[in-house]
Write a protein that holds these residues in place. Sequence first.
Motif, PDB file in Angstrom:
ATOM      1  N   ILE A 455       2.919  22.650 -12.198  1.00  0.00           N
ATOM      2  CA  ILE A 455       3.039  23.756 -13.156  1.00  0.00           C
ATOM      3  C   ILE A 455       2.085  24.890 -12.889  1.00  0.00           C
ATOM      4  N   ASN A 456       0.914  24.454 -12.610  1.00  0.00           N
ATOM      5  CA  ASN A 456      -0.669  25.230 -12.434  1.00  0.00           C
ATOM      6  C   ASN A 456      -0.334  26.224 -11.181  1.00  0.00           C
ATOM      7  N   LEU A 457       0.278  25.406 -10.168  1.00  0.00           N
ATOM      8  CA  LEU A 457       0.621  26.266  -8.893  1.00  0.00           C
ATOM      9  C   LEU A 457       1.599  27.511  -9.203  1.00  0.00           C
ATOM     10  N   ASN A 458       2.638  26.870  -9.865  1.00  0.00           N
ATOM     11  CA  ASN A 458       3.735  28.046 -10.256  1.00  0.00           C
ATOM     12  C   ASN A 458       3.200  28.994 -10.951  1.00  0.00           C
ATOM     13  N   GLN A 459       2.386  28.807 -11.820  1.00  0.00           N
ATOM     14  CA  GLN A 459       1.618  29.882 -12.614  1.00  0.00           C
ATOM     15  C   GLN A 459       0.556  30.678 -12.075  1.00  0.00           C
ATOM     16  N   GLY A 460       0.169  30.236 -10.909  1.00  0.00           N
ATOM     17  CA  GLY A 460      -0.748  30.605 -10.274  1.00  0.00           C
ATOM     18  C   GLY A 460      -2.225  30.563 -10.531  1.00  0.00           C
ATOM     19  N   LEU A 461      -2.553  29.329 -10.162  1.00  0.00           N
ATOM     20  CA  LEU A 461      -4.092  28.957 -10.642  1.00  0.00           C
ATOM     21  C   LEU A 461      -4.759  28.798  -9.364  1.00  0.00           C
ATOM     22  N   ASN A 462      -5.919  29.200  -9.142  1.00  0.00           N
ATOM     23  CA  ASN A 462      -6.800  28.750  -8.107  1.00  0.00           C
ATOM     24  C   ASN A 462      -7.244  27.402  -8.105  1.00  0.00           C
ATOM     25  N   ILE A 463      -8.196  27.285  -7.100  1.00  0.00           N
ATOM     26  CA  ILE A 463      -8.708  25.896  -6.779  1.00  0.00           C
ATOM     27  C   ILE A 463      -9.678  25.474  -7.747  1.00  0.00           C
ATOM     28  N   ASN A 464     -10.066  26.496  -8.655  1.00  0.00           N
ATOM     29  CA  ASN A 464     -10.836  26.129  -9.728  1.00  0.00           C
ATOM     30  C   ASN A 464     -10.168  26.181 -10.964  1.00  0.00           C
ATOM     31  N   GLY A 465      -9.029  26.100 -10.882  1.00  0.00           N
ATOM     32  CA  GLY A 465      -8.223  25.947 -12.352  1.00  0.00           C
ATOM     33  C   GLY A 465      -7.965  27.545 -13.154  1.00  0.00           C
ATOM     34  N   GLU A 469      -4.118  36.218  -8.980  1.00  0.00           N
ATOM     35  CA  GLU A 469      -2.992  37.163  -8.754  1.00  0.00           C
ATOM     36  C   GLU A 469      -1.890  36.322  -8.201  1.00  0.00           C
ATOM     37  N   VAL A 470      -2.442  35.320  -7.341  1.00  0.00           N
ATOM     38  CA  VAL A 470      -1.229  34.700  -6.501  1.00  0.00           C
ATOM     39  C   VAL A 470      -0.683  33.566  -7.166  1.00  0.00           C
ATOM     40  N   SER A 471       0.608  33.354  -7.207  1.00  0.00           N
ATOM     41  CA  SER A 471       1.322  32.199  -7.792  1.00  0.00           C
ATOM     42  C   SER A 471       2.245  31.623  -6.678  1.00  0.00           C
ATOM     43  N   TYR A 472       2.647  30.452  -6.598  1.00  0.00           N
ATOM     44  CA  TYR A 472       3.358  29.883  -5.341  1.00  0.00           C
ATOM     45  C   TYR A 472       4.673  29.815  -6.171  1.00  0.00           C
ATOM     46  N   GLU A 473       5.660  30.628  -5.075  1.00  0.00           N
ATOM     47  CA  GLU A 473       6.898  30.313  -5.681  1.00  0.00           C
ATOM     48  C   GLU A 473       7.608  29.439  -4.913  1.00  0.00           C
ATOM     49  N   PHE A 474       8.090  28.410  -5.539  1.00  0.00           N
ATOM     50  CA  PHE A 474       9.072  27.310  -5.147  1.00  0.00           C
ATOM     51  C   PHE A 474       9.717  26.514  -6.444  1.00  0.00           C
ATOM     52  N   ASN A 475      10.689  25.803  -6.108  1.00  0.00           N
ATOM     53  CA  ASN A 475      11.532  25.156  -6.844  1.00  0.00           C
ATOM     54  C   ASN A 475      11.389  23.566  -6.838  1.00  0.00           C
ATOM     55  N   CYS A 476      11.274  22.910  -7.779  1.00  0.00           N
ATOM     56  CA  CYS A 476      11.039  21.518  -7.991  1.00  0.00           C
ATOM     57  C   CYS A 476      12.047  20.952  -9.041  1.00  0.00           C
ATOM     58  N   LYS A 477      12.618  19.702  -8.656  1.00  0.00           N
ATOM     59  CA  LYS A 477      13.210  18.936  -9.541  1.00  0.00           C
ATOM     60  C   LYS A 477      12.508  17.384  -9.748  1.00  0.00           C
ATOM     61  N   TYR A 478      12.486  17.235 -11.069  1.00  0.00           N
ATOM     62  CA  TYR A 478      11.780  16.120 -11.502  1.00  0.00           C
ATOM     63  C   TYR A 478      12.815  14.820 -11.787  1.00  0.00           C
ATOM     64  N   TYR A 479      12.662  13.758 -11.106  1.00  0.00           N
ATOM     65  CA  TYR A 479      13.527  12.552 -10.940  1.00  0.00           C
ATOM     66  C   TYR A 479      12.725  11.306 -11.659  1.00  0.00           C
ATOM     67  N   LYS A 480      13.338  10.762 -12.479  1.00  0.00           N
ATOM     68  CA  LYS A 480      12.796   9.348 -12.949  1.00  0.00           C
ATOM     69  C   LYS A 480      13.759   8.223 -12.486  1.00  0.00           C
ATOM     70  N   THR A 481      12.941   7.278 -12.001  1.00  0.00           N
ATOM     71  CA  THR A 481      13.827   5.888 -11.591  1.00  0.00           C
ATOM     72  C   THR A 481      14.200   5.144 -12.980  1.00  0.00           C
TER      73      THR A 481
END
Length: 581
Positions: A455-465, A469-481
């Motif tokens: 979530i942080n990466l998608n919202q654009g947090l740097n290494i220090n949290g 200006e940069v956010s990572y554009e990606f799609n991700c699914k959350y599966y549970k066993t």
Amino acid sequence: MAETINLSKVKREKLLSKLELLKQQIDDEDIIATLNEVETELTKKKYGLVWEEHSEEVDEQMKSNIPIFIEDKDKEIISDETLPFNFLLEGDNLHSLKLLEKTHKGKIDIIYIDPPYNTLQNDFMYDDKFLSKEDTFIHSMWLSFMDKRLRIAKNLLKENGFIFISIDDHEAAQLKLLCDELFGESNYQNTYYIQVRYADKILKSDMRYHKQIEQVLVYGKTSQSVPWLKPEEYNYDKFNFRIIELNRGKEMQIGNKRVEIFQKGDYQIEKLPIGSKTGLKEIWASGTILNGNSSGRFFRDYLQGRKEIDGLGVLYKVYDIGDDQYNYRYFTGPQKANATKGKYYQGVPLDKLKENSQKTTPLPNYYDMAADFGNIRHEGGVDFGSGKKPVKLIKLFIDYFEHKNITVLDFFAGSGTTAQAVLEANLNDGGTRKFILCTNNQNQICEKKTYKRLINLNQGLNINGRKTEVSYEFNCKYYKTSFIPKTNDGTVNSRLLDSITELIKLEHHCEIDNHSIKIAFNDEEMDRIIEEGLSECRKLFVSNEVFLTSEQEKILENYGVEIIDIPEYYFAEELREVDEI
């Protein structure tokens, strides 16, 4: 040379002969069965890593239950619907790996794992309890735990795939032997030695030895697993001269070579602000150069003493010399009466101009990352305590592949560093690498750490949290066993059918949106899809229960719809087991 004798083998063969004689003399079936067991133990492999095999509760659980994935749609991350989906799989990684074996067998390019080191510092939990020094089989339990997972991991790798395993010296020796057995000693690639802390950083005052180094074992799946070595960038900075001929030179033969001689005023030497492939490099014709190459020797033998003949400040253009892109080289004679030295100007060597001809340097096996490990507490915006790895380390392994569309698996995901490394690599070069993360949710690690980092990466947090200006554009699914009990009440087949959609999404890293991508499990669904129209449809997953008519096939072909068969093998083994109940 005298033949060496394997004493253990001789002794074993004698014992086996005695056992065979005993079996011939005994009629009791129970005793014979016992002797057969003894024989089996005697004929087992006697070289390599041997340990007491242990069964885990999660392994036992699968004897009466079938693991499945259930998607948590509330935790789905979508940045761009045109991008492939990544996956976060919550649950015991043995269950996740068993399911991945159905969807990604032979499809993973890189596996990176950071398993528990079994340091007896509450880092390795076996069957819901941490091991301690009192446990009799502390190494055997860890090896059984790793063996089950690594066997599946090997099946998941492509033929040219790699696995990277972080470890320290508690289990490094055992892990090396285990991997030699599983992946083959010939497929061992490297051991990276990573400095993780500075020498003056004290861990515990009561420690006898201060530990600064961890290891990463690297194995390829087969002999095809060859790391891509980046060629050295040839430095053209010194090729920053250009010579302009203002007038024609005087032509003559010197040293059996055609030479043009230019007097002062007939030429101009320019030093350019930057070098280039077409530039010339200035080299003094003196010292060892005079004996070391053809240009130095030519200057020594034929030009060094010509200032009395040709004058000072002369430029010589000598043809058919050197190994650069030009068929000539320029030489300058002495500029002053009391000088003897000169210079020559050469182009970029031919072997540096050919495509893919640059030399490559061997991969180092030591990296000082103490500073990186010291600054990772808040990397990705999550505090993970000990065990967290820096993004820089994982990106190092991603560089083993030149391709930008690889799939990376981490089944001890924890802090989610691997996901960030993949996304940063994509951000740097526009790649479409995909990640699959597996982790349990003990102490809510999956939800509060791994997922939070995504979530942080998608919202654009740097290494220090902090927000950037940069956010990572990606799609991700959350599966549970989850699990379906193995019963013969007739419901298992239909319940498994309901879970197949999740496996299709996982295998193809996509979403079944019922617009561009659709799915048909039976003829009725197929008829409905045709009736609704196919103007937006690009892919159609079809069960083996669907029998397409020639008319339907023609319609699908006219709309350019890709038909993908839903595999029968997803739960074939489990269904056979249910039938046998």
